[in-house]
Scaffold this motif. Structure first.
Motif, PDB file in Angstrom:
ATOM      1  N   TYR A  58      -2.944   1.313  -0.689  1.00 45.26           N
ATOM      2  CA  TYR A  58      -2.787  -0.079  -0.366  1.00 45.26           C
ATOM      3  C   TYR A  58      -1.562  -0.221   0.619  1.00 45.26           C
ATOM      4  CZ  TYR A  58      -5.359  -0.359  -4.412  1.00 45.26           C
ATOM      5  OH  TYR A  58      -6.887   0.197  -4.992  1.00 45.26           O
ATOM      6  N   ASP A  59      -1.894  -0.583   1.302  1.00 47.16           N
ATOM      7  CA  ASP A  59      -0.688  -0.724   2.275  1.00 47.16           C
ATOM      8  C   ASP A  59      -0.478  -2.340   2.370  1.00 47.16           C
ATOM      9  OD1 ASP A  59      -2.426  -2.794   3.743  1.00 47.16           O
ATOM     10  OD2 ASP A  59      -1.844  -1.523   5.690  1.00 47.16           O
ATOM     11  N   ASN A  60      -0.302  -3.443   1.232  1.00 45.99           N
ATOM     12  CA  ASN A  60       0.025  -4.670   0.821  1.00 45.99           C
ATOM     13  C   ASN A  60       1.587  -4.932   0.188  1.00 45.99           C
ATOM     14  OD1 ASN A  60       0.359  -4.529  -1.976  1.00 45.99           O
ATOM     15  ND2 ASN A  60      -2.518  -5.538  -1.622  1.00 45.99           N
ATOM     16  N   ILE A  64       2.851  -1.597  -2.958  1.00 39.91           N
ATOM     17  CA  ILE A  64       4.385  -1.494  -2.293  1.00 39.91           C
ATOM     18  C   ILE A  64       5.765  -1.598  -3.164  1.00 39.91           C
ATOM     19  CG2 ILE A  64       6.003  -0.492  -0.140  1.00 39.91           C
ATOM     20  CD1 ILE A  64       3.468  -1.393   1.077  1.00 39.91           C
ATOM     21  N   TYR A  75       6.836   6.573  -0.355  1.00 38.44           N
ATOM     22  CA  TYR A  75       5.335   5.485  -0.178  1.00 38.44           C
ATOM     23  C   TYR A  75       4.588   5.830   0.752  1.00 38.44           C
ATOM     24  CZ  TYR A  75       1.848   2.089  -1.833  1.00 38.44           C
ATOM     25  OH  TYR A  75       0.526   1.027  -1.946  1.00 38.44           O
ATOM     26  N   LEU A  77       1.115   6.042   3.040  1.00 39.56           N
ATOM     27  CA  LEU A  77      -0.215   5.084   3.126  1.00 39.56           C
ATOM     28  C   LEU A  77      -1.495   6.637   3.329  1.00 39.56           C
ATOM     29  CD1 LEU A  77       0.524   2.455   5.444  1.00 39.56           C
ATOM     30  CD2 LEU A  77      -0.261   2.781   3.202  1.00 39.56           C
ATOM     31  N   SER A  80      -2.761   7.541   7.088  1.00 37.63           N
ATOM     32  CA  SER A  80      -1.548   8.303   7.822  1.00 37.63           C
ATOM     33  C   SER A  80      -1.702   9.664   7.889  1.00 37.63           C
ATOM     34  CB  SER A  80       0.240   8.010   7.095  1.00 37.63           C
ATOM     35  OG  SER A  80       0.444   6.737   7.579  1.00 37.63           O
ATOM     36  N   ASP A 100       6.585   5.426   4.525  1.00 37.74           N
ATOM     37  CA  ASP A 100       5.913   4.862   5.302  1.00 37.74           C
ATOM     38  C   ASP A 100       6.267   4.236   7.235  1.00 37.74           C
ATOM     39  OD1 ASP A 100       3.017   4.717   7.072  1.00 37.74           O
ATOM     40  OD2 ASP A 100       2.282   6.388   5.676  1.00 37.74           O
ATOM     41  N   ILE A 103       4.772   1.356   7.501  1.00 31.65           N
ATOM     42  CA  ILE A 103       5.229   0.102   6.035  1.00 31.65           C
ATOM     43  C   ILE A 103       6.785  -1.532   6.174  1.00 31.65           C
ATOM     44  CG2 ILE A 103       6.451  -0.097   3.766  1.00 31.65           C
ATOM     45  CD1 ILE A 103       4.585   2.527   2.936  1.00 31.65           C
ATOM     46  N   SER A 121      -4.907  -6.219   1.830  1.00 35.12           N
ATOM     47  CA  SER A 121      -3.924  -4.917   3.206  1.00 35.12           C
ATOM     48  C   SER A 121      -4.980  -4.959   4.477  1.00 35.12           C
ATOM     49  CB  SER A 121      -4.181  -4.057   2.468  1.00 35.12           C
ATOM     50  OG  SER A 121      -5.150  -3.048   2.508  1.00 35.12           O
ATOM     51  N   ARG A 122      -3.857  -4.352   5.216  1.00 34.08           N
ATOM     52  CA  ARG A 122      -4.609  -4.080   6.634  1.00 34.08           C
ATOM     53  C   ARG A 122      -6.267  -3.032   6.455  1.00 34.08           C
ATOM     54  NH1 ARG A 122      -1.651   0.209   9.824  1.00 34.08           N
ATOM     55  NH2 ARG A 122      -0.932  -0.029   7.822  1.00 34.08           N
ATOM     56  N   SER A 123      -6.139  -2.181   5.287  1.00 34.07           N
ATOM     57  CA  SER A 123      -7.463  -1.422   5.000  1.00 34.07           C
ATOM     58  C   SER A 123      -8.332  -2.051   4.489  1.00 34.07           C
ATOM     59  CB  SER A 123      -6.785  -0.125   4.034  1.00 34.07           C
ATOM     60  OG  SER A 123      -5.726   0.827   3.969  1.00 34.07           O
TER      61      SER A 123
END
Length: 159
Positions: A58-60, A64, A75, A77, A80, A100, A103, A121-123
């Motif tokens: 989760y990169d939203n 975070i 944190y 990702l 990474s 990260d 982020i 999220s991007r993912s």
């Protein structure tokens, strides 16, 4: 660095922490039985010297922010490179926080005054694009070099 334990969920991790005392615990956000946010809160309120790093897909900003509010020291990702994770562990073990490089902490802190609506999220966006062109979960997982269960997870993190 030495791995001294592994647990399939937050509850079992807490049981393990009664017997082993790591410097740093890596946790995902989305886990069965007890999610990573609750695990982090419990570790921080129970163990003085254990640092916590979220290792998540989760990169939203909302995810975070939730981990930061739970007391996470870092944190990283899952997408990474391992060098990022290694740097995070070393930095957090030395008493500093680590987030990260992908982020945007400015966006995370903006999340404080925003309503509950969460953008993808991007993912999640990348996975949806691959689904839209007809790829299977197995094909997506292979392309993204991740587990099929990560691709198949369409639920937001537990909160």
């Amino acid at each position: 660095m030495e791995i001294i334990g592994n647990a399939p969920n937050g509850k079992e991790m807490l049981e393990m922490l009664k017997f082993v005392k790591p410097q740093v615990v890596l946790t995902d956000i989305n886990m069965p039985v007890m999610n990573g946010v609750e695990l982090c809160k419990t570790i921080k309120s129970t163990f003085d010297n254990i640092k916590v790093i979220a290792l998540s897909m989760y990169d939203n900003p909302g995810a975070i922010k939730e981990m930061i509010d739970a007391g996470a020291d870092g944190y990283v990702l899952k997408i990474s490179p391992l060098t990022e994770l290694k740097k995070a562990i070393e930095t957090v073990a030395a008493g500093n926080s680590y987030f990260d490089t992908a982020i945007d902490l400015t966006e995370v802190h903006k999340k404080e005054n925003v309503d509950d609506k969460q953008s993808l999220s991007r993912s999640e966006t990348e996975i949806l694009k691959l689904i839209a062109i007809g790829k299977t979960s197995a094909e997506i997982a292979e392309e993204r070099q991740t587990a099929v269960s990560t691709v198949g997870n369409t639920e937001k993190y537990d909160s």
